[in-house]
Design a protein around this motif. Structure first.
Motif, mmCIF file in Angstrom:
data_model
loop_
_atom_site.group_PDB
_atom_site.id
_atom_site.type_symbol
_atom_site.label_atom_id
_atom_site.label_comp_id
_atom_site.label_asym_id
_atom_site.label_seq_id
_atom_site.Cartn_x
_atom_site.Cartn_y
_atom_site.Cartn_z
ATOM 1 N N GLU A 127 -4.187 0.567 -7.377
ATOM 2 C CA GLU A 127 -3.336 1.729 -7.125
ATOM 3 C C GLU A 127 -2.487 1.580 -5.872
ATOM 4 O OE1 GLU A 127 -7.107 2.750 -4.822
ATOM 5 O OE2 GLU A 127 -6.517 1.656 -6.623
ATOM 6 N N GLN A 128 -2.713 0.524 -5.077
ATOM 7 C CA GLN A 128 -1.988 0.341 -3.821
ATOM 8 C C GLN A 128 -0.652 -0.356 -4.075
ATOM 9 O OE1 GLN A 128 -3.141 1.302 -0.586
ATOM 10 N NE2 GLN A 128 -4.693 2.413 -1.755
ATOM 11 N N VAL A 129 0.432 0.373 -3.895
ATOM 12 C CA VAL A 129 1.772 -0.190 -4.062
ATOM 13 C C VAL A 129 2.624 0.013 -2.818
ATOM 14 C CG1 VAL A 129 1.785 0.023 -6.574
ATOM 15 C CG2 VAL A 129 2.545 1.955 -5.177
ATOM 16 N N VAL A 130 2.146 0.831 -1.882
ATOM 17 C CA VAL A 130 2.863 1.111 -0.634
ATOM 18 C C VAL A 130 1.926 0.841 0.529
ATOM 19 C CG1 VAL A 130 4.058 2.870 0.734
ATOM 20 C CG2 VAL A 130 4.275 2.876 -1.751
ATOM 21 N N CYS A 131 2.443 0.180 1.571
ATOM 22 C CA CYS A 131 1.658 -0.037 2.784
ATOM 23 C C CYS A 131 1.493 1.288 3.510
ATOM 24 C CB CYS A 131 2.338 -1.059 3.689
ATOM 25 S SG CYS A 131 1.493 -1.304 5.274
ATOM 26 N N GLN A 132 0.252 1.698 3.741
ATOM 27 C CA GLN A 132 0.010 2.976 4.390
ATOM 28 C C GLN A 132 0.386 2.950 5.868
ATOM 29 O OE1 GLN A 132 -3.833 4.752 3.440
ATOM 30 N NE2 GLN A 132 -4.049 3.381 1.693
ATOM 31 N N SER A 133 0.338 1.768 6.484
ATOM 32 C CA SER A 133 0.651 1.674 7.910
ATOM 33 C C SER A 133 2.150 1.712 8.173
ATOM 34 C CB SER A 133 0.058 0.386 8.492
ATOM 35 O OG SER A 133 -1.341 0.349 8.335
ATOM 36 N N HIS A 134 2.924 1.036 7.315
ATOM 37 C CA HIS A 134 4.357 0.904 7.564
ATOM 38 C C HIS A 134 5.229 1.662 6.567
ATOM 39 C CE1 HIS A 134 2.445 -2.740 9.349
ATOM 40 N NE2 HIS A 134 3.207 -2.390 10.361
ATOM 41 N N THR A 136 6.175 1.091 3.567
ATOM 42 C CA THR A 136 7.109 0.269 2.807
ATOM 43 C C THR A 136 6.407 -0.250 1.559
ATOM 44 O OG1 THR A 136 6.497 -1.730 4.033
ATOM 45 C CG2 THR A 136 8.376 -0.457 4.866
ATOM 46 N N MET A 137 7.195 -0.526 0.531
ATOM 47 C CA MET A 137 6.624 -1.037 -0.696
ATOM 48 C C MET A 137 6.040 -2.426 -0.464
ATOM 49 S SD MET A 137 7.152 1.366 -2.923
ATOM 50 C CE MET A 137 6.725 0.477 -4.422
ATOM 51 N N LEU A 138 4.892 -2.688 -1.070
ATOM 52 C CA LEU A 138 4.325 -4.028 -1.028
ATOM 53 C C LEU A 138 5.209 -4.975 -1.827
ATOM 54 C CD1 LEU A 138 0.527 -3.273 -1.556
ATOM 55 C CD2 LEU A 138 1.780 -3.511 0.585
ATOM 56 N N LEU A 139 5.161 -6.255 -1.485
ATOM 57 C CA LEU A 139 6.012 -7.254 -2.131
ATOM 58 C C LEU A 139 5.163 -8.243 -2.914
ATOM 59 C CD1 LEU A 139 8.577 -8.106 0.709
ATOM 60 C CD2 LEU A 139 8.815 -6.456 -1.152
ATOM 61 N N GLY A 174 11.121 -10.926 9.403
ATOM 62 C CA GLY A 174 12.141 -10.162 8.697
ATOM 63 C C GLY A 174 12.022 -8.667 8.890
ATOM 64 N N GLY A 175 10.898 -8.218 9.437
ATOM 65 C CA GLY A 175 10.731 -6.788 9.656
ATOM 66 C C GLY A 175 10.369 -6.014 8.414
ATOM 67 N N GLY A 176 9.993 -6.688 7.339
ATOM 68 C CA GLY A 176 9.612 -5.985 6.118
ATOM 69 C C GLY A 176 10.809 -5.658 5.272
ATOM 70 N N GLU A 177 10.718 -4.611 4.469
ATOM 71 C CA GLU A 177 11.795 -4.191 3.589
ATOM 72 C C GLU A 177 13.009 -3.743 4.399
ATOM 73 O OE1 GLU A 177 12.419 -3.720 0.371
ATOM 74 O OE2 GLU A 177 10.566 -4.303 -0.602
ATOM 75 N N VAL A 184 13.128 4.017 1.423
ATOM 76 C CA VAL A 184 12.194 4.700 2.323
ATOM 77 C C VAL A 184 11.697 5.993 1.685
ATOM 78 C CG1 VAL A 184 11.960 5.845 4.557
ATOM 79 C CG2 VAL A 184 13.178 3.663 4.393
ATOM 80 N N ASP A 185 12.619 6.770 1.108
ATOM 81 C CA ASP A 185 12.237 8.030 0.471
ATOM 82 C C ASP A 185 11.338 7.782 -0.730
ATOM 83 O OD1 ASP A 185 13.730 9.360 2.334
ATOM 84 O OD2 ASP A 185 15.478 9.627 1.044
ATOM 85 N N PHE A 186 11.676 6.762 -1.532
ATOM 86 C CA PHE A 186 10.865 6.454 -2.701
ATOM 87 C C PHE A 186 9.462 6.033 -2.292
ATOM 88 C CE2 PHE A 186 9.275 3.371 -5.835
ATOM 89 C CZ PHE A 186 9.273 4.164 -6.972
ATOM 90 N N ALA A 187 9.365 5.183 -1.267
ATOM 91 C CA ALA A 187 8.056 4.731 -0.801
ATOM 92 C C ALA A 187 7.224 5.903 -0.297
ATOM 93 C CB ALA A 187 8.224 3.677 0.293
ATOM 94 N N ALA A 188 7.852 6.852 0.406
ATOM 95 C CA ALA A 188 7.118 8.008 0.923
ATOM 96 C C ALA A 188 6.567 8.863 -0.217
ATOM 97 C CB ALA A 188 8.031 8.843 1.817
#
Length: 352
Positions: A127-134, A136-139, A174-177, A184-188
């Motif tokens: 179920e993890q598709v977004v990094c909770q710390s940052h 951003t979507m996982l890659l 690269g600083g992530g996404e 950003v809105d979609f990930a949130a």
């Protein structure tokens, strides 16, 4: 009798690190792959252990003891790094078994902290598709070569850094996404759905059973022969949409999320919210949108039987409310669409 080997340099596992990630880090300290080190350790008295690899989901204690002795670590400490020990309430079907998606921003944080880069344990939760710390979507695709991301770890400036195994591009700096406001809105939004799903997966077994049922039905094949499309294709606006190759392994699978990329798992969560609302799971009475989708699923015997012992005592609640849907799905032609020879006969996007 041979004395078990002792590795002179053996980094300690991080608290949230995957067991397989720690094994990779130990091997990388010697410029080797884990299998090479495993064969070396097995040659010191480990019988046929060199033919096997350390598994995050079902670790072999014999292998863990070899690594523990070589690295001077308590084997129970290593066993506690396995996914079942870390997440005892997580069903096996909700662990990823193939590639491990990553967060580039987490790797950047490792660089900033001056430590080895490593794979986090929660990245292998389905179920993890977004990094909770940052946030951003996982890659799971390399941003350089666009191929499936399989990180390798090598020494760089005295610390281990992740590289793409395919194109050799470094995965830090690269600083992530890219900070696209839409992303950003979609990930949130997906992050909140992800948290809800996590509570269901490790919480009430009845709700988990209904959630499993809904996901399997969405990824069930359509009732049209040779359509090569899952049921959730009717949620899209394009009637002629066909399932991409990267997602076809999930169609008809008993554990679809294990075979899906990050974006398809995220889309599945969005569709669940779109159809069933904030609860994300079907209740005793299915919404009209769910009825339209579910009745178009090809008959599948495994949908009528629970795969988990916790549901063997009686009929599942979702089956009670969906008997009519099953009867309709078994008809050769659906009452609302009798022309299956033409793709234009399919429904367009469906909302509650």
């Amino acid at each position: 009798m041979m004395v078990p080997a002792r590795l002179p340099v053996a980094p300690r596992p991080f608290r949230d690190e995957l067991l397989s990630s720690w094994v990779v880090r130990v091997a990388a300290r010697y410029g080797a792959e884990p299998l090479e080190v495993m064969i070396y350790l097995a040659g010191q008295g480990g019988r046929d252990a060199g033919a096997r690899q350390v598994d995050d989901v079902a670790p072999d204690m014999e292998l863990l003891r070899l690594w523990a002795k070589a690295c001077r670590i308590d084997p129970e400490r290593l066993h506690r790094r396995s996914l079942p020990s870390r997440y005892p309430a997580q069903p096996r079907d909700w662990f990823l078994t193939e590639t491990v998606p990553t967060c580039i921003a987490c790797f950047d944080a490792d660089v900033a902290a001056g430590r080895d880069a490593y794979l986090r344990g929660h990245w292998r939760l389905a179920e993890q598709v977004v990094c909770q710390s940052h946030r951003t979507m996982l890659l799971d695709r390399c941003s350089a070569c666009l191929g499936r991301l399989r990180p390798s770890f090598r020494m760089l400036n005295g610390l281990l850094r992740p590289f793409c195994r395919r194109c050799d591009a470094v995965l830090t700096g690269g600083g992530g996404e890219v900070e696209d406001p839409l992303k950003v809105d979609f990930a949130a939004e997906v992050l909140e759905l992800q948290r809800q799903i996590s509570r269901i997966v490790r919480g009430d077994s009845a709700r988990l059973d209904r959630l499993d049922y809904a996901i399997r039905t969405l990824w069930a094949p359509l009732d049209r022969d040779g359509a090569a499309r899952p049921v959730l294709a009717l949620w899209f606006e394009q009637p002629g949409w066909n399932c991409p190759f990267e997602a076809r392994a999930a169609v008809g699978s008993s554990a679809p999320l294990q075979h899906l990329s990050v974006r398809w798992r995220a889309l599945t969560l969005v569709i669940l919210h779109d159809i069933f609302g904030p609860d994300l799971v079907p209740g005793a009475v299915l919404p009209e949108a769910a009825l339209v989708l579910f009745r178009r699923a090809a008959p599948m015997l495994w949908l009528a039987h629970s795969r988990d012992a916790r549901n063997r005592k009686g009929k599942r609640a979702i089956d009670v409310g969906a008997d009519r849907v099953h009867r309709l799905s078994k008809r050769r032609f659906h009452r609302l669409n009798r022309n299956f020879l033409d793709e234009r006969g399919d429904f367009g996007r469906i909302h509650p």
